[in-house]
Design a protein around this motif. Structure first.
Motif, PDB file in Angstrom:
ATOM      1  N   HIS A   1      73.082   1.356  67.608  1.00 40.41           N
ATOM      2  CA  HIS A   1      74.263   1.587  66.888  1.00 40.41           C
ATOM      3  C   HIS A   1      74.732   0.200  66.835  1.00 40.41           C
ATOM      4  CE1 HIS A   1      75.558   1.471  70.970  1.00 40.41           C
ATOM      5  NE2 HIS A   1      76.647   1.007  70.571  1.00 40.41           N
ATOM      6  N   ASN A   2      74.326  -0.783  67.780  1.00 43.39           N
ATOM      7  CA  ASN A   2      75.001  -2.209  67.508  1.00 43.39           C
ATOM      8  C   ASN A   2      73.884  -2.908  66.455  1.00 43.39           C
ATOM      9  OD1 ASN A   2      77.161  -2.388  69.207  1.00 43.39           O
ATOM     10  ND2 ASN A   2      75.692  -2.673  71.093  1.00 43.39           N
ATOM     11  N   VAL A   3      72.541  -2.543  66.285  1.00 43.51           N
ATOM     12  CA  VAL A   3      71.779  -2.969  65.218  1.00 43.51           C
ATOM     13  C   VAL A   3      72.653  -2.646  63.954  1.00 43.51           C
ATOM     14  CG1 VAL A   3      69.633  -2.731  64.060  1.00 43.51           C
ATOM     15  CG2 VAL A   3      69.808  -2.724  66.759  1.00 43.51           C
ATOM     16  N   LYS A   4      72.577  -1.399  63.628  1.00 41.82           N
ATOM     17  CA  LYS A   4      73.534  -1.317  62.518  1.00 41.82           C
ATOM     18  C   LYS A   4      74.928  -2.228  62.361  1.00 41.82           C
ATOM     19  CE  LYS A   4      73.686   2.983  60.765  1.00 41.82           C
ATOM     20  NZ  LYS A   4      74.174   4.382  60.236  1.00 41.82           N
ATOM     21  N   ASN A   5      75.445  -2.378  63.294  1.00 49.04           N
ATOM     22  CA  ASN A   5      76.688  -3.128  63.461  1.00 49.04           C
ATOM     23  C   ASN A   5      76.360  -4.602  62.889  1.00 49.04           C
ATOM     24  OD1 ASN A   5      78.351  -1.069  64.240  1.00 49.04           O
ATOM     25  ND2 ASN A   5      78.352  -1.720  66.307  1.00 49.04           N
ATOM     26  N   ALA A   6      75.486  -5.021  63.508  1.00 51.94           N
ATOM     27  CA  ALA A   6      74.708  -6.387  63.282  1.00 51.94           C
ATOM     28  C   ALA A   6      74.477  -6.275  61.545  1.00 51.94           C
ATOM     29  CB  ALA A   6      73.606  -6.611  64.046  1.00 51.94           C
ATOM     30  N   ALA A   7      73.808  -5.211  61.189  1.00 47.18           N
ATOM     31  CA  ALA A   7      73.634  -5.286  59.666  1.00 47.18           C
ATOM     32  C   ALA A   7      74.747  -5.544  58.789  1.00 47.18           C
ATOM     33  CB  ALA A   7      72.942  -4.060  59.412  1.00 47.18           C
ATOM     34  N   PHE A   8      75.797  -4.831  58.977  1.00 41.90           N
ATOM     35  CA  PHE A   8      77.087  -5.146  58.449  1.00 41.90           C
ATOM     36  C   PHE A   8      77.422  -6.408  58.194  1.00 41.90           C
ATOM     37  CE2 PHE A   8      78.130  -0.776  60.479  1.00 41.90           C
ATOM     38  CZ  PHE A   8      77.928  -0.008  59.238  1.00 41.90           C
ATOM     39  N   VAL A   9      77.154  -7.187  59.586  1.00 44.62           N
ATOM     40  CA  VAL A   9      77.739  -8.509  59.615  1.00 44.62           C
ATOM     41  C   VAL A   9      76.782  -9.474  58.977  1.00 44.62           C
ATOM     42  CG1 VAL A   9      77.988 -10.529  61.324  1.00 44.62           C
ATOM     43  CG2 VAL A   9      78.519  -8.100  62.015  1.00 44.62           C
ATOM     44  N   ILE A  10      75.474  -9.095  58.784  1.00 43.04           N
ATOM     45  CA  ILE A  10      74.464  -9.960  57.985  1.00 43.04           C
ATOM     46  C   ILE A  10      74.859  -9.960  56.460  1.00 43.04           C
ATOM     47  CG2 ILE A  10      72.050  -9.929  57.317  1.00 43.04           C
ATOM     48  CD1 ILE A  10      71.292  -9.069  60.448  1.00 43.04           C
ATOM     49  N   ALA A  11      75.185  -8.561  56.102  1.00 43.39           N
ATOM     50  CA  ALA A  11      75.551  -8.606  54.768  1.00 43.39           C
ATOM     51  C   ALA A  11      76.591  -9.301  54.279  1.00 43.39           C
ATOM     52  CB  ALA A  11      75.671  -6.972  54.352  1.00 43.39           C
ATOM     53  N   LEU A  12      77.746  -9.381  55.297  1.00 39.90           N
ATOM     54  CA  LEU A  12      78.779 -10.054  55.092  1.00 39.90           C
ATOM     55  C   LEU A  12      78.412 -11.592  54.968  1.00 39.90           C
ATOM     56  CD1 LEU A  12      82.078 -10.701  54.839  1.00 39.90           C
ATOM     57  CD2 LEU A  12      81.913 -10.374  57.125  1.00 39.90           C
ATOM     58  N   ALA A  13      77.781 -11.971  55.942  1.00 43.79           N
ATOM     59  CA  ALA A  13      77.540 -13.406  56.101  1.00 43.79           C
ATOM     60  C   ALA A  13      76.736 -13.891  54.855  1.00 43.79           C
ATOM     61  CB  ALA A  13      76.412 -13.641  57.481  1.00 43.79           C
ATOM     62  N   GLU A  14      75.760 -13.236  54.501  1.00 41.23           N
ATOM     63  CA  GLU A  14      74.986 -13.688  53.350  1.00 41.23           C
ATOM     64  C   GLU A  14      76.079 -13.901  52.006  1.00 41.23           C
ATOM     65  OE1 GLU A  14      71.712 -11.315  52.509  1.00 41.23           O
ATOM     66  OE2 GLU A  14      70.607 -12.037  54.317  1.00 41.23           O
ATOM     67  N   LYS A  15      76.943 -12.891  51.783  1.00 38.98           N
ATOM     68  CA  LYS A  15      78.030 -13.019  50.855  1.00 38.98           C
ATOM     69  C   LYS A  15      78.767 -14.361  51.078  1.00 38.98           C
ATOM     70  CE  LYS A  15      77.830  -9.573  48.031  1.00 38.98           C
ATOM     71  NZ  LYS A  15      77.894  -9.880  46.473  1.00 38.98           N
ATOM     72  N   LEU A  16      78.851 -14.807  52.039  1.00 39.89           N
ATOM     73  CA  LEU A  16      79.651 -16.001  52.584  1.00 39.89           C
ATOM     74  C   LEU A  16      78.829 -17.362  52.613  1.00 39.89           C
ATOM     75  CD1 LEU A  16      82.393 -14.538  55.146  1.00 39.89           C
ATOM     76  CD2 LEU A  16      82.796 -15.385  52.667  1.00 39.89           C
ATOM     77  N   GLY A  17      77.623 -17.200  52.111  1.00 36.18           N
ATOM     78  CA  GLY A  17      76.703 -18.279  52.180  1.00 36.18           C
ATOM     79  C   GLY A  17      76.158 -18.773  53.747  1.00 36.18           C
ATOM     80  N   ILE A  18      76.290 -17.944  54.483  1.00 33.41           N
ATOM     81  CA  ILE A  18      75.736 -18.255  55.854  1.00 33.41           C
ATOM     82  C   ILE A  18      74.464 -17.922  56.139  1.00 33.41           C
ATOM     83  CG2 ILE A  18      76.109 -17.969  58.390  1.00 33.41           C
ATOM     84  CD1 ILE A  18      78.928 -17.207  57.762  1.00 33.41           C
ATOM     85  N   ALA A  19      73.419 -19.093  56.432  1.00 36.40           N
ATOM     86  CA  ALA A  19      71.988 -18.719  56.420  1.00 36.40           C
ATOM     87  C   ALA A  19      71.556 -18.147  57.602  1.00 36.40           C
ATOM     88  CB  ALA A  19      71.306 -20.138  56.201  1.00 36.40           C
ATOM     89  N   LYS A  20      70.138 -17.468  57.734  1.00 36.47           N
ATOM     90  CA  LYS A  20      69.836 -16.803  58.873  1.00 36.47           C
ATOM     91  C   LYS A  20      70.096 -17.660  60.187  1.00 36.47           C
ATOM     92  CE  LYS A  20      66.145 -15.325  61.499  1.00 36.47           C
ATOM     93  NZ  LYS A  20      65.343 -15.708  62.271  1.00 36.47           N
ATOM     94  N   ASP A  21      69.814 -18.887  60.251  1.00 38.20           N
ATOM     95  CA  ASP A  21      69.987 -19.640  61.552  1.00 38.20           C
ATOM     96  C   ASP A  21      71.389 -19.402  61.993  1.00 38.20           C
ATOM     97  OD1 ASP A  21      67.227 -20.208  61.329  1.00 38.20           O
ATOM     98  OD2 ASP A  21      67.767 -22.313  60.491  1.00 38.20           O
ATOM     99  N   GLY A  22      72.302 -19.715  61.034  1.00 33.59           N
ATOM    100  CA  GLY A  22      73.714 -19.572  61.434  1.00 33.59           C
ATOM    101  C   GLY A  22      74.175 -18.048  61.715  1.00 33.59           C
ATOM    102  N   ILE A  23      73.607 -17.156  61.248  1.00 32.34           N
ATOM    103  CA  ILE A  23      73.955 -15.741  61.754  1.00 32.34           C
ATOM    104  C   ILE A  23      73.450 -15.480  63.059  1.00 32.34           C
ATOM    105  CG2 ILE A  23      73.435 -13.344  61.206  1.00 32.34           C
ATOM    106  CD1 ILE A  23      73.148 -14.231  58.220  1.00 32.34           C
ATOM    107  N   GLN A  24      72.168 -16.035  63.502  1.00 31.17           N
ATOM    108  CA  GLN A  24      71.614 -15.776  64.571  1.00 31.17           C
ATOM    109  C   GLN A  24      72.129 -16.736  65.510  1.00 31.17           C
ATOM    110  OE1 GLN A  24      68.905 -13.726  65.783  1.00 31.17           O
ATOM    111  NE2 GLN A  24      69.946 -14.502  67.734  1.00 31.17           N
ATOM    112  N   ARG A  25      72.619 -17.817  65.414  1.00 40.21           N
ATOM    113  CA  ARG A  25      73.648 -18.759  66.336  1.00 40.21           C
ATOM    114  C   ARG A  25      74.842 -18.022  66.726  1.00 40.21           C
ATOM    115  NH1 ARG A  25      73.560 -22.736  63.551  1.00 40.21           N
ATOM    116  NH2 ARG A  25      75.668 -22.886  62.839  1.00 40.21           N
TER     117      ARG A  25
END
Length: 450
Positions: A278-302
């Motif tokens: 279930h936390n993987v899906k929660n993380a997917a929400f966050v990734i979708a939001l982060a990309e909308k805000l221009g946060i790259a993969k490295d920033g998301i992982q950090r």
């Protein structure tokens, strides 16, 4: 927070005292038992209490101004120069002030709701946004019509983003919070059974969760695997996340371990220092939001590496005799209880797995059936199931009926349960403690921790 008392005269024009003087407000006082210098006293009127009676204590504790329900007599002890703003309803005035302050600071606003996972998702969002923005978030359970305004008003003027958890137990509550906060982005984690007695069905819960769109300025990110949200996903201003291939952001789990999870979202690899599908899906929400805000993969992982999860959410403790205790007793619904049991089943660090499960509240007429449904998540990987309370007895009985050789027992007193758990703790044992908040099962830890 920083406001000048003079600013309040525009919002609340009926006032007395030195409201035009250079007086700064740096915090809100709702509890006069706590010292709060340069505070605005907001006496909340509840079902069983009225804080207007504590004006003397508020002044002694550092209040420099106050809101006041206009039909209540003002105590004579109030100094003539003490700024008092007269309003029809202090709670509504608090909400009005919060909206004014939010617009003044003007951060990116993210609203998060859902039956389960909204607090963890809020913590994830805040951690990822903090890699790019000065970020403020909801603390504890400050997610209702009083807590959300207090969260906003505790925000520093330098905040660039704020993550607001939005809770509810009745229809209309999310709408109020959304119209107050006017989120730029919203996340709906899932539709479960929490408070179902007040909504009649999961369909009613889904309708109430969708109220987060009432004040929404931008995109709503939601669970693409939930059938009850499929019509809402037809809106162009929605993004779906899920395990199904039709989702906009498709999550695929690569490896689930005790302390971490490896997964991909749209074929991009990530690592999460948390267990659970279930936390993987929660993380997917966050990734979708982060990309909308221009946060790259490295920033998301950090950001994922820096998550600070709120208390009593899969909180690990060293138990007696080298055992592992997992306190997830903040709240519970059938959906969240099944999800955390799945994590326990997958643990490899401990071979003996014990579930301590308590009552789940506000499940209405179907409470016994919904409790029994938790047994669906229990298989041979679980060694024992102990329940405590009333309807939770349905869980242990349903597990016993599966005839899997799992030890089951129901308790009515915490002391007896605690004593029994102590007797079975070994180095190879993990104990999950999970129930609705009102059961206060975290009290069991007092006798079980090392």
């Amino acid at each position: 927070m920083k406001l000048e008392v003079a600013e309040l005269t525009k919002l609340f024009p009926n006032y007395k005292g030195a409201a035009q003087d250079a007086i700064t407000i740096r915090t809100i006082m709702t509890d006069t038992r706590k010292r709060a210098k340069q505070s605005l006293f907001v006496p909340i009127v509840g079902e069983s209490h009225d804080a207007h009676q504590f004006m003397k204590g508020a002044i002694e504790q550092g209040a420099t101004a106050a809101l006041w329900q206009q039909d209540k007599p003002l105590p004579k002890l109030v100094p003539t120069d003490f700024p008092v703003f007269f309003v029809e309803d202090t709670t509504k005035a608090l909400q009005q002030l919060a909206q004014y302050y939010l617009r003044k600071v003007d951060p990116i606003v993210v609203g998060v709701t859902g039956s389960n996972g909204k607090t963890t998702t809020k913590d994830m969002v805040a951690a990822v946004l903090a890699t790019k923005y000065n970020t403020h978030k909801t603390q504890g359970n400050f997610n209702n019509h009083i807590g959300l305004p207090l969260t906003i008003l505790s925000m520093d003027t330098s905040a660039e983003a704020v993550v607001l958890e939005m809770g509810m137990d009745r229809a209309g509550e999310i709408s109020l919070l959304s119209l107050l906060a006017e989120p730029d982005y919203a996340i709906i984690t899932n539709i479960g059974e929490s408070h179902i007695e007040n909504f009649g069905s999961r369909e009613g819960i889904a309708k109430a969760k969708l109220e987060i769109r009432d004040g929404l300025k931008g995109v709503c990110i939601m669970d693409g695997d939930e059938p009850l949200l499929q019509d809402a996903l037809l809106d162009e201003q929605t993004i779906s996340c899920g395990f199904g291939e039709e989702a906009d952001y498709v999550a695929v789990i690569e490896e689930l371990l005790d302390e971490e999870t490896s997964f991909t979202v749209n074929a991009v690899s990530y690592h999460l220092p948390m267990a659970g599908r279930h936390n993987v899906k929660n993380a997917a929400f966050v990734i979708a939001l982060a990309e909308k805000l221009g946060i790259a993969k490295d920033g998301i992982q950090r950001g994922f590496e820096q998550i600070e999860v709120s208390a009593m959410r899969f909180e690990k403790h060293e138990g007696k005799n080298g055992s592992l205790l997992i306190n997830d007793a903040y709240n519970a619904s059938p959906t969240s209880m099944k999800a955390v049991i799945e994590i326990i089943r997958q643990l490899t660090s401990k071979t003996r797995k014990v579930l301590v499960l308590g009552d789940m509240f506000e499940l209405g007429a179907n409470s016994e059936q919904l409790h029994a449904s938790v047994a669906e998540a229990v298989d041979e990987k679980i060694d024992a199931v102990y329940t405590i309370g009333n309807d939770s007895k349905q869980i242990s009985e349903a597990v016993a009926a599966k005839q899997l050789g799992i030890t089951t027992s129901h308790f009515t007193e915490k002391k007896a349960l605690s004593h029994h758990i102590q007797s079975i703790l070994t180095e190879d044992t993990v104990v999950l403690i999970k129930a609705s908040r009102g059961m206060k099962l975290e009290e069991l830890l007092e006798d079980l921790v090392n």
